[in-house]
Design an enzyme around this catalytic site. Structure first.
Site, short mmCIF file in Angstrom:
data_model
loop_
_atom_site.label_atom_id
_atom_site.label_comp_id
_atom_site.label_asym_id
_atom_site.label_seq_id
_atom_site.Cartn_x
_atom_site.Cartn_y
_atom_site.Cartn_z
CE1 TYR A 76 -3.82 2.42 1.01
CE2 TYR A 76 -2.04 3.51 2.21
CZ TYR A 76 -3.32 3.53 1.69
OH TYR A 76 -4.08 4.66 1.82
CD GLU A 132 -6.14 4.20 -0.91
OE1 GLU A 132 -6.24 4.60 0.26
OE2 GLU A 132 -7.10 3.69 -1.54
#
Length: 337
Positions: free
Chosen positions: A73, A157
């Site tokens: 991530y 993101e």
């Protein structure tokens, strides 16, 4: 991979109302792809970020499946407490990131200088990237910072950013948020914006300078000034009612904007009554009155009770006192507890 395209996250752990399966599926043949698509398109997907009934899926994203060795991530957002952007990174990306947020590593950096060698050195040591692997990682981080600054982003993101068994990196999914205050600089970007059906009224209102926010009640409000809007909502709530909207026509209200405000409320089938609360110090009340009469004429009269100060129109209730006006609209809509 067949992915449902909706304006909400959590698709991998979500479930369709059609067959109970996920919003992200692996298929191995055209037949399976057709079956999955048939159970996805036109059906509602429920995730932890959608309304309880879910969101209808009208688009699918189909891409080749990739063998994954590791999931990461990677995100950049803005830390308002420190007045600077922060890089978030974890080696536990994918659908588990929300439950494992404590594993996120945080690196603050000054936007003009970007992510420096000290941070990248720590990332390499922390996550075990080899020297050859750091070349694409550095490139990705550099491009993210460049995009973050150039496009007035508030969140970039990548989840997951994956490493394949061949030590290649691919971004399999991404989510970007941009600063609404920068619309005047990012017109091409915001022109691509997709909206939920219930957000169309908010968008149309904003184009005319109206501040419209949809709420959960059944009493519509038309006011001028954000403070007065909040006070009106609070007073209606005090008398046991529940407002359907926050609609501020502002100090620059015109007949056109007032007509649009009435049009928005008239389309809302939830609304059982309307409270019009205008402060005369920042807008001409005669113009407001003329707009109300014109709106009533164009709509063939008001179909729900309307409370305001003065008029001879049918179904329009006069009440000059703010508190009594709020109490009356609650009583007229049958919402009083």
């Amino acid at each position: 991979m067949v992915k449902a395209q909706v304006l909400a996250g959590g698709r991998g752990k979500g479930k369709f109302t059609s067959d109970g399966n996920s919003g992200v599926r692996i298929v191995s043949s055209p037949t399976q792809a057709f079956e999955s698509a048939s159970n996805m398109l036109g059906h509602n997907l429920i995730t932890n970020q959608t309304p309880p009934e879910g969101l209808v899926v009208n688009k699918l994203y189909i891409y080749k499946a990739i063998d994954i060795a590791d999931e990461f991530y990677v995100a950049i957002t803005f830390d308002r407490d420190r007045y600077m952007p922060v890089l978030l990174i974890s080696d536990d990306g994918g659908v588990n990131i929300e439950s494992n947020a404590s594993r996120l590593q945080r690196f603050w950096f000054p936007l003009p200088h970007g992510i420096g060698p000290e941070i990248t050195a720590y990332i390499q040591a922390q996550f075990g990237f080899s020297d050859p692997e750091m070349a694409p990682i550095n490139h990705i981080l550099h491009q993210m910072v460049k995009l973050f600054q150039a496009k007035d982003a508030t969140l970039l993101e990548l989840n997951p950013l994956v490493r394949t068994p061949d030590d290649e990196f691919f971004c399999l999914d991404a989510k970007f948020n941009f600063d609404n205050s920068a619309k005047f600089r990012q017109q091409k970007l915001f022109a691509m914006e997709e909206r939920l059906p219930e957000e169309e009224d908010e968008y149309e209102a904003s184009q005319l300078g109206l501040s419209y926010v949809r709420l959960d009640g059944n009493i519509g409000n038309i006011v001028n000034g954000a403070g007065l809007a909040m006070a009106t909502n609070d007073l209606v709530t005090l008398f046991g009612g529940k407002c359907a909207n926050f609609l501020d026509v502002g100090g620059g209200a015109t007949k056109e904007t007032l007509s649009k405000a009435f049009e928005i409320l008239n389309k809302d089938t939830r609304i059982k009554g309307v409270l019009i609360n205008i402060y005369g110090g920042i807008v001409r009340c005669d113009m407001i009155a003329e707009s109300i009469i014109a709106a009533a004429a164009s709509m063939g009269g008001f179909k729900v009770p309307v409370v305001i100060e003065e008029s001879g129109l049918e179904n329009l209730n006069v009440e000059p006192d703010f508190e009594l006006a709020a109490e009356r609209i609650v009583n007229l809509t049958g919402d009083s507890s």
